[in-house]
Design a protein around this motif. Structure first.
Motif, short mmCIF file in Angstrom:
data_model
loop_
_atom_site.label_atom_id
_atom_site.label_comp_id
_atom_site.label_asym_id
_atom_site.label_seq_id
_atom_site.Cartn_x
_atom_site.Cartn_y
_atom_site.Cartn_z
N ALA A 76 0.83 -1.20 0.00
CA ALA A 76 0.00 0.00 0.00
C ALA A 76 0.86 1.25 0.00
O ALA A 76 1.96 1.26 0.56
CB ALA A 76 -0.90 0.01 1.22
N VAL A 77 0.35 2.30 -0.62
CA VAL A 77 1.00 3.62 -0.60
C VAL A 77 -0.07 4.70 -0.46
O VAL A 77 -1.22 4.50 -0.85
CB VAL A 77 1.85 3.90 -1.87
N GLN A 78 0.32 5.82 0.10
CA GLN A 78 -0.58 6.95 0.23
C GLN A 78 -0.44 7.86 -0.98
O GLN A 78 0.67 8.16 -1.42
CB GLN A 78 -0.26 7.73 1.50
N ILE A 79 -1.57 8.29 -1.51
CA ILE A 79 -1.57 9.32 -2.55
C ILE A 79 -2.29 10.54 -1.97
O ILE A 79 -3.04 10.42 -1.01
CB ILE A 79 -2.27 8.84 -3.85
N GLU A 80 -2.07 11.68 -2.52
CA GLU A 80 -2.73 12.92 -2.09
C GLU A 80 -2.67 13.12 -0.57
O GLU A 80 -3.71 13.21 0.10
CB GLU A 80 -4.17 12.95 -2.58
N PRO A 81 -1.47 13.22 0.01
CA PRO A 81 -1.36 13.38 1.46
C PRO A 81 -2.06 14.62 1.99
O PRO A 81 -2.44 14.67 3.16
CB PRO A 81 0.15 13.43 1.70
N GLU A 82 -2.26 15.61 1.15
CA GLU A 82 -2.95 16.83 1.60
C GLU A 82 -4.41 16.56 1.97
O GLU A 82 -5.03 17.33 2.70
CB GLU A 82 -2.86 17.93 0.52
N LYS A 83 -4.97 15.45 1.51
CA LYS A 83 -6.36 15.09 1.84
C LYS A 83 -6.46 14.26 3.11
O LYS A 83 -7.55 14.05 3.64
CB LYS A 83 -6.99 14.31 0.68
N CYS A 84 -5.34 13.78 3.62
CA CYS A 84 -5.33 12.91 4.80
C CYS A 84 -5.71 13.70 6.05
O CYS A 84 -5.17 14.77 6.31
CB CYS A 84 -3.95 12.28 4.98
N THR A 85 -6.65 13.16 6.83
CA THR A 85 -7.08 13.80 8.07
C THR A 85 -6.41 13.16 9.30
O THR A 85 -6.73 13.54 10.43
CB THR A 85 -8.61 13.71 8.23
N ALA A 86 -5.54 12.21 9.09
CA ALA A 86 -4.84 11.49 10.18
C ALA A 86 -5.83 10.81 11.12
O ALA A 86 -5.63 10.77 12.32
CB ALA A 86 -3.89 12.40 10.93
N CYS A 87 -6.90 10.25 10.56
CA CYS A 87 -7.92 9.60 11.38
C CYS A 87 -7.40 8.32 12.03
O CYS A 87 -7.92 7.88 13.05
CB CYS A 87 -9.16 9.30 10.54
N GLY A 88 -6.39 7.69 11.42
CA GLY A 88 -5.79 6.48 11.99
C GLY A 88 -6.49 5.19 11.65
O GLY A 88 -6.11 4.13 12.15
N ILE A 89 -7.51 5.24 10.82
CA ILE A 89 -8.22 4.00 10.46
C ILE A 89 -7.29 3.03 9.75
O ILE A 89 -7.31 1.83 10.02
CB ILE A 89 -9.48 4.31 9.62
N CYS A 90 -6.46 3.53 8.87
CA CYS A 90 -5.52 2.66 8.15
C CYS A 90 -4.59 1.96 9.13
O CYS A 90 -4.34 0.75 9.04
CB CYS A 90 -4.73 3.43 7.10
N TYR A 91 -4.10 2.71 10.11
CA TYR A 91 -3.21 2.18 11.14
C TYR A 91 -3.92 1.09 11.94
O TYR A 91 -3.36 0.02 12.20
CB TYR A 91 -2.78 3.33 12.06
N THR A 92 -5.15 1.35 12.33
CA THR A 92 -5.93 0.42 13.14
C THR A 92 -6.28 -0.85 12.36
O THR A 92 -6.27 -1.95 12.93
CB THR A 92 -7.23 1.10 13.61
N MET A 93 -6.56 -0.72 11.09
CA MET A 93 -7.01 -1.86 10.28
C MET A 93 -5.87 -2.78 9.85
O MET A 93 -6.11 -3.93 9.50
CB MET A 93 -7.74 -1.38 9.03
#
Length: 68
Positions: A40-57
């Motif tokens: 997996a990779v992140q695209i458009e980091p400016e749209k990231c809200t740092a919600c942490g769902i990806c980390y949790t999942m």
């Protein structure tokens, strides 16, 4: 800008982070890691809200979220 960092060698491309990301900014890389998984990779980091769902999942604990 919040940054999602994926440990490419730990990621097995399960897509949980991609499916659950509310902003749909996690995608599969076209490259593979040493075990043959498209990580997996992140695209458009400016749209990231740092919600942490990806980390949790992530079952492999391959994701880190950095708040900037």
């Amino acid at each position: 800008m919040n940054i999602v960092t994926v440990d490419n060698e730990k990621c097995k491309g399960c897509e949980f982070c991609m499916i659950k990301c509310p902003k749909k900014i996690m995608v599969k890389s076209s490259e593979t890691n040493s075990t043959g998984y498209n990580y997996a990779v992140q695209i458009e980091p400016e749209k990231c809200t740092a919600c942490g769902i990806c980390y949790t999942m992530c079952p492999e604990a391959a994701i880190t979220v950095s708040v900037k």
